[in-house]
Design an enzyme around this catalytic site. Structure first.
Site: not given
Ligand code: FPP
Length: 228
Positions: A12, A14, A29, A59, A61, A123, A174
């Site tokens: 979480d 990104n 991301h 969720d 989506w 792994l 987390r």
């Molecule tokens: C949560 O951060 C992150 C996600 C919903 C997406 C996670 C995806 C990746 C790390 C990429 C995975 C891809 C591959 C190819 C393996 P958020 O967007 O909820 O961040 P926020 O809470 O700060 O808004």
């Protein structure tokens, strides 16, 4: 040193990582993929047999269409690259979650990645996509109800498209500062040690995992019993 572990991560932060830099959420991301790569590499050198990563919840989506599309595109481009890296490092890559709502190109990349790494055994990295623990539990309960006494954990694994059950989660991490499970591996986390860090996912990487494992090592697990 503990026995070999199942570690699960809710990746979480990104979006906030990107916002803090004046960048669009999708840059967060992209940075998240780099962090994922580093974390997997570190996990392969650590005492971990399974790493389950929450990449897209059922969720999610509900997010703006443009962000969902960008995430699906990111998966399409990154899955083959990750599969190649995993293959080199003897890492098995598989995906858990529903498969009936993912776009076809993503499904194709999932199938290729799984086929390419299926014999790797150093792994096991499981990427959770369109995953909801409640949805899987409900499906497993219905399956067991309709088909009699088949083992519940097998029905559960089947409900989220895993080829077989894996041992319970030992450590749930987390990132991003929130302290909740968000419908992730609710059954498998029954005795998981929980580790929450304010660090945004793109900044977690190798050091973040090393620190979480050190904290885990210092925990005393009793599974409801008394200390020996
Ligand atoms: C949560 O951060 C992150 C996600 C919903 C997406 C996670 C995806 C990746 C790390 C990429 C995975 C891809 C591959 C190819 C393996 P958020 O967007 O909820 O961040 P926020 O809470 O700060 O808004």
């Amino acid at each position: 040193m503990n026995n070999s572990l199942h570690v699960a991560i809710i990746m979480d932060g990104n979006g906030r990582w990107a916002k803090a830099r004046g960048l669009p959420r999708t840059s967060g991301h992209h940075a998240g993929v780099r962090a994922l790569r580093d974390t997997v590499e570190k996990a392969a050198q650590s005492n971990i047999h399974t790493l389950t990563l929450y990449a897209f919840s059922s969720d999610n989506w509900r997010r703006p269409k443009a962000e969902v599309t960008a995430l699906m595109q990111l998966l399409c481009t990154q899955l083959p690259l990750e599969a190649a890296r995993c293959e080199k490092q003897q890492i098995r890559l598989s995906v858990i979650g529903r498969r009936d709502r993912l776009p076809n190109p993503v499904l194709q990349e999932i199938r290729k990645a799984e086929a390419r790494t299926r014999h790797s055994n150093k792994l096991h990295v499981r990427l959770a996509l369109d995953y909801s623990a409640r949805d899987a539990l409900e499906r497993a309960a219905i399956h067991v109800g309709q088909n009699g006494n088949g083992g519940f954990v097998h029905a559960l694994a089947q409900a989220y498209n895993a080829s077989a059950p894996v041992p319970d989660v030992d450590l749930l991490i987390r990132t991003g500062g929130e302290q909740r499970l968000s419908d992730f591996l609710l059954w498998e986390c029954a005795y998981a040690e929980l580790y929450f860090t304010p660090c945004y996912w793109p900044d977690f990487g190798k050091e973040g995992l090393a620190e979480a494992l050190a904290v885990f090592d210092a925990r005393q697990r009793r599974f409801g019993g008394v200390p020996a």
